[in-house]
Design an enzyme around this catalytic site. Structure first.
Site, PDB file in Angstrom:
ATOM      1  N   TYR A  94       0.835  -1.209   0.000  1.00 10.32           N
ATOM      2  CA  TYR A  94       0.000   0.000   0.000  1.00 10.32           C
ATOM      3  C   TYR A  94       0.870   1.260   0.000  1.00 10.32           C
ATOM      4  O   TYR A  94       0.505   2.294  -0.535  1.00 10.32           O
ATOM      5  CB  TYR A  94      -0.974  -0.026   1.176  1.00 10.32           C
ATOM      6  CG  TYR A  94      -2.235   0.776   0.911  1.00 10.32           C
ATOM      7  CD1 TYR A  94      -3.077   0.444  -0.150  1.00 10.32           C
ATOM      8  CD2 TYR A  94      -2.573   1.867   1.696  1.00 10.32           C
ATOM      9  CE1 TYR A  94      -4.226   1.180  -0.418  1.00 10.32           C
ATOM     10  CE2 TYR A  94      -3.717   2.602   1.440  1.00 10.32           C
ATOM     11  CZ  TYR A  94      -4.538   2.255   0.391  1.00 10.32           C
ATOM     12  OH  TYR A  94      -5.666   2.989   0.128  1.00 10.32           O
ATOM     13  N   LYS A 116      -3.504   8.413   2.366  1.00 11.73           N
ATOM     14  CA  LYS A 116      -4.763   8.213   3.114  1.00 11.73           C
ATOM     15  C   LYS A 116      -4.664   8.815   4.518  1.00 11.73           C
ATOM     16  O   LYS A 116      -5.662   9.309   5.052  1.00 11.73           O
ATOM     17  CB  LYS A 116      -5.119   6.724   3.185  1.00 11.73           C
ATOM     18  CG  LYS A 116      -5.520   6.101   1.848  1.00 11.73           C
ATOM     19  CD  LYS A 116      -6.721   6.786   1.209  1.00 11.73           C
ATOM     20  CE  LYS A 116      -7.266   5.994   0.036  1.00 11.73           C
ATOM     21  NZ  LYS A 116      -8.240   6.775  -0.764  1.00 11.73           N
TER      22      LYS A 116
END
Ligand code: NAD
Length: 260
Positions: free
Chosen positions: A155, A162
């Site tokens: 990720y 995020k």
């Protein structure tokens, strides 16, 4: 009468019928909202337009969130056509595939800038143009993922983006709260979409998430859509600045120690 009856809302980030934004669309349509959409470029217009028309969209315009001129034009058209806005859904993210595949420590300045710009700053950029069209009781929602607060293999820089998006949600909630505008994020569990296909070993991630979740399964785009409809509606009138998990309870556990 649905919980969004009489409300006009923008849903930003449909790429196809697998998009989380499409799950949100179906829930908002069912709950009575009048909807408007963006598409990113002509390639995606071919997919987005028929979907938008199938829910009687009254607004479908191009928008690349990295382009300030397009942003200004897009929201000027919203104002021209609708006059005001009751809600906005931001379901947009992007990172270079290599930045997700390579070691995190090798992230380049440009890949960092791009991921943060499209996936986090764009929410602020949309909010600053949407807010003047909103009155008290309006609502904004964005989409985030657990990789913001825990490391998730593959990720990488998107997790950093995020984290910035979740912090931006709280600061937007603080800033727009006195105007009666609520701002929240939904942290969705993994769902097979176009964007998700860029993430490392996504199949393994989905397996782990299902087994480590409280409900022993993954979530669907419809479940995320239903939660978004609630957060956008007056049913959530006391909720702002929240990161709301729709992940079958995965985040409260330690995963499944039985799987590597
Ligand atoms: P998706 O590929 O269907 O949607 C991503 C959207 O971002 C696409 O419509 C794409 O056109 C848009 N986009 C990218 N760059 C853009 C730009 N410059 N301007 C305008 N639009 C742009 O994938 P999705 O999984 O539905 O992603 C929606 C949101 O949900 C993203 O923020 C994603 O990070 C988040 N999310 C996804 C998952 C998952 O497992 N799929 C889990 C948690 C959160």
């Amino acid at each position: 009468m649905g919980i969004l009856a009489g409300k006009k809302g923008l849903i930003l980030g449909i790429a196809n019928d697998k998009s989380i934004a499409w799950g949100v669309t179906q829930a908002c349509k069912r709950e009575g909202a009048e909807l408007g959409f963006n598409y990113l470029g002509e390639m995606l217009e071919k997919r987005v337009r028929p979907l938008a028309e199938s829910v009687d969209a009254t607004f479908i315009e191009p928008l690349d969130v990295s382009d300030d001129t397009q942003m200004d034009d897009f929201f000027a058209k919203v104002e021209q056509q609708w006059g005001h806005l009751d809600f906005m859904v931001h379901s947009i993210a992007f990172a270079n595939k290599d930045a997700l595949r390579n070691r995190f420590s090798t992230t380049s300045r440009e890949d960092f800038r791009l991921a943060l710009d499209i996936s986090a700053y764009s929410f602020i950029a949309c909010a600053q143009r949407a807010a003047p069209l909103m009155k008290a009781g309006s609502s904004m929602v964005t989409m985030t993922y657990l990789g913001a607060e825990r490391t998730v293999p593959g990720y990488n820089v998107m997790g950093v983006a995020k984290a910035a998006l979740e912090a931006s949600t709280r600061y937007l909630a603080q800033d727009l709260g006195p105007d009666g505008i609520r701002v929240n994020a939904i942290s969705a569990g993994p769902i097979r979409t176009l964007a998700a296909s860029a993430v490392g070993d996504f199949r393994k991630l989905m397996e782990k998430s299902a087994r480590g979740s409280m409900l022993k399964r993954n979530v669907t785009q419809d479940e995320v859509g239903n939660t978004a409809a609630y957060l956008l509606s007056d049913m959530a009138s006391g909720v702002s600045g929240e990161v709301h998990y729709v992940d079958a309870g995965f985040h409260i556990g330690v995963g499944d120690p039985g799987i590597e």
